[in-house]
Design an enzyme around this catalytic site. Structure first.
Site, mmCIF file in Angstrom:
data_model
loop_
_atom_site.group_PDB
_atom_site.id
_atom_site.type_symbol
_atom_site.label_atom_id
_atom_site.label_comp_id
_atom_site.label_asym_id
_atom_site.label_seq_id
_atom_site.Cartn_x
_atom_site.Cartn_y
_atom_site.Cartn_z
ATOM 1 C CG ASP A 32 -2.139 0.875 1.057
ATOM 2 O OD1 ASP A 32 -3.028 0.059 0.836
ATOM 3 O OD2 ASP A 32 -2.070 2.085 0.950
ATOM 4 C CB THR A 128 -15.467 -2.441 -9.432
ATOM 5 O OG1 THR A 128 -15.673 -3.385 -8.284
ATOM 6 C CG2 THR A 128 -16.777 -2.304 -10.515
ATOM 7 C CE LYS A 213 -18.193 -5.531 -7.895
ATOM 8 N NZ LYS A 213 -18.693 -6.097 -6.653
ATOM 9 C CG ASN A 217 -22.058 -4.064 -7.386
ATOM 10 O OD1 ASN A 217 -22.574 -4.832 -6.639
ATOM 11 N ND2 ASN A 217 -20.978 -3.267 -6.901
ATOM 12 C CB CYS A 269 -19.813 -0.888 -4.415
ATOM 13 S SG CYS A 269 -18.288 -1.274 -3.643
ATOM 14 C CE LYS A 272 -16.098 2.152 -6.780
ATOM 15 N NZ LYS A 272 -16.175 1.063 -7.713
#
Ligand code: NAD
Length: 444
Positions: A32, A128, A213, A217, A269, A272
């Site tokens: 990270d 995503t 995906k 969603n 999620c 967006k």
């Protein structure tokens, strides 16, 4: 030789994925750019709230299967499978911003050249991303490292915050988008421990995996939104959305889940991803009209709830509101696109003061609101409040002591954005009670 995994980006998806892969016996290196986060993680300190993750994290660090670094180079040198779990926030026009993903891909390519790595590297896109991203990532890699062996796989993640460990450990399905046999075998090998009970791994082309995906969603956002739209209608005609929900939910073609009317979907999620799918469909000339409507209704749903609060008081100037629930849903500290914030913003704008409580999301909210709102314990926020506004359905809000609440509050009014309470019982409490898609109890 066994696979060595790197996870790039240790947020909600990366940290859960990395920890679960380590739990299945792999050596996992998590990368990270946030040095503070990495330092915390090295000491097994949780940077997020996610039930069940903490002890797995500690165990795998102790067993030396899970390590953390800020150096991508370490990952490129030592790991043959690199999972990209990077943010893909909405850009100004709603399209997913791919900068994090494409920059990391370019860097991986450059580091392969710099370190003369000839062994293949599989770059797995877990973020995503819109259709065509695997190809874009592949192009960036080829430009940065034309002679190196890189394979891009699309492997969208379906975990739910709050149940992320369970979802990763026992996924209902795993989607692997690749047409490369070598990568397919490796991916199957990595996921086999998690599908032992027989749940499927679906192999497909990269584009179909990417669309899957967004389709998942968007469909769920649409299901919620249908109920929210219907709730307004139920209020108008005197029906009860909760009765309608249970009636239609028992039809197995419809299913019980994602049918709860509320104050609109939020989170990191759905908003967006709906936007990104709309943008992607528009830009190739096949607009998804239904998703445009979903977005519009979702926005309206929060406004409708606020307007009801405003209408009840005529003016909110000088009123004091208690808010229960800040996280976008229960069992998480994630506040991205939280509907509670939209309500709070409007309350403040209208001149009200706000005292808020959430079991896990106070720290994240304090970073945004500072001292513009008060943060108090669950019962303390009610002191002298003109009304209670419920924005998140945490279990601990389900059975409060209404008598005690009445003695604390200035006015006995509840605006319940999550339909937590039974109407008949509420009528006996003496509270004025406004919920979603049901009759109001006004005590007139
Ligand atoms: P997040 O914001 O929680 O985490 C992203 C992490 O990436 C952060 O820790 C950030 O510091 C790090 N990062 C940024 N740039 C980096 C770089 N160049 N190198 C290394 N690390 C870097 O995001 P998230 O919620 O985990 O989501 C990641 C992706 O997964 C998104 O595309 C999201 O849509 C998708 N997704 C999220 C969920 C969810 O429930 N959160 C579920 C499924 C899919």
């Amino acid at each position: 030789m066994s696979n060595r995994i790197a996870v790039i980006g240790t947020g909600y998806v990366g940290l859960v994925s990395g920890t679960c892969f380590a739990e299945s016996g792999h050596k996992v290196l998590c990368v990270d750019i946030d040095a503070q986060k990495v330092e915390k993680l090295r000491h097994a300190e949780m940077p997020i709230y996610e039930p069940g993750l903490e002890h797995l994290l500690a165990r795998n660090i102790k067993e030396e299967r899970l390590t953390f670094t800020t150096e991508l180079e370490e990952a490129v040198i030592n790991c043959n499978v690199l999972f990209l779990c990077l943010p893909t926030p909405p850009g100004g026009d709603g399209a997913a911003d791919l900068n994090f993903v494409l920059k990391a891909a370019g860097e991986i390519g450059r580091l392969m050249v710099k370190n003369n790595i000839d062994e293949p590297r599989i770059i797995v896109n877990k973020s995503t991303v819109p259709v065509g991203t695997a190809a874009k990532v592949g192009k960036v890699l080829k430009e940065a490292a034309p002679d190196k062996d890189t394979i891009v796989v699309s492997n969208p993640e379906f975990l739910r915050e709050g149940f992320a460990v369970e979802d990763f450990m026992k996924p209902e399905r795993v989607i692997i988008g690749t047409e490369n046999d070598y990568a397919r075998d490796i991916m199957r090998d990595l996921y086999e421990p998690f599908v032992r009970s027989g749940n499927p791994i679906y192999f497909m082309d990269e584009k179909s995996a990417e669309v899957s995906k967004y389709a998942a969603n968007s469909f769920l956002a649409m299901k919620i939104t249908f109920m929210n739209d219907l709730a307004a209608y139920c209020e108008e005609v005197g029906a009860d959305i909760e009765n309608v929900r249970t009636s239609i939910g028992s039809d197995s073609r419809i299913g019980k889940r994602f049918l709860f009317a509320g104050i609109g979907y939020g989170g990191s999620c759905f908003p967006k991803d709906v936007k990104a799918l709309i943008h992607s469909a528009d830009s190739c000339g096949t607009p998804l009209k239904i998703m445009n409507a979903v977005e519009e209704v979702n926005k309206f749903q929060t406004e409708r709830f606020f307007k009801r609060i405003e209408k009840r008081f005529t003016s909110l100037k000088g009123k004091h509101l208690a808010v229960w629930g800040l996280a976008f849903k229960p069992n998480t500290d994630d506040v991205r696109e939280a509907p509670a914030y939209k309500i709070i913003d409007k309350l403040l704008e209208a001149g009200a003061s706000v005292a808020a409580y959430d079991p896990e999301a106070v720290e994240n909210t304090r970073k945004i609101y500072g001292d513009r709102i008060a943060f108090l314990k669950r019962d303390e926020v009610l002191k002298d409040a003109d009304a209670l506004v419920i924005c998140t359905e945490w279990t601990e809000f389900r059975k409060p002591d209404f008598d005690v609440m009445k003695s604390d509050m200035k006015q006995h009014i509840i605006f319940d954005g999550r339909n937590l309470y039974d109407l008949a019982s509420m009528a006996e409490t003496g509270f004025e009670y406004y919920s979603i898609g049901r009759a109001s109890i006004t005590n007139d």
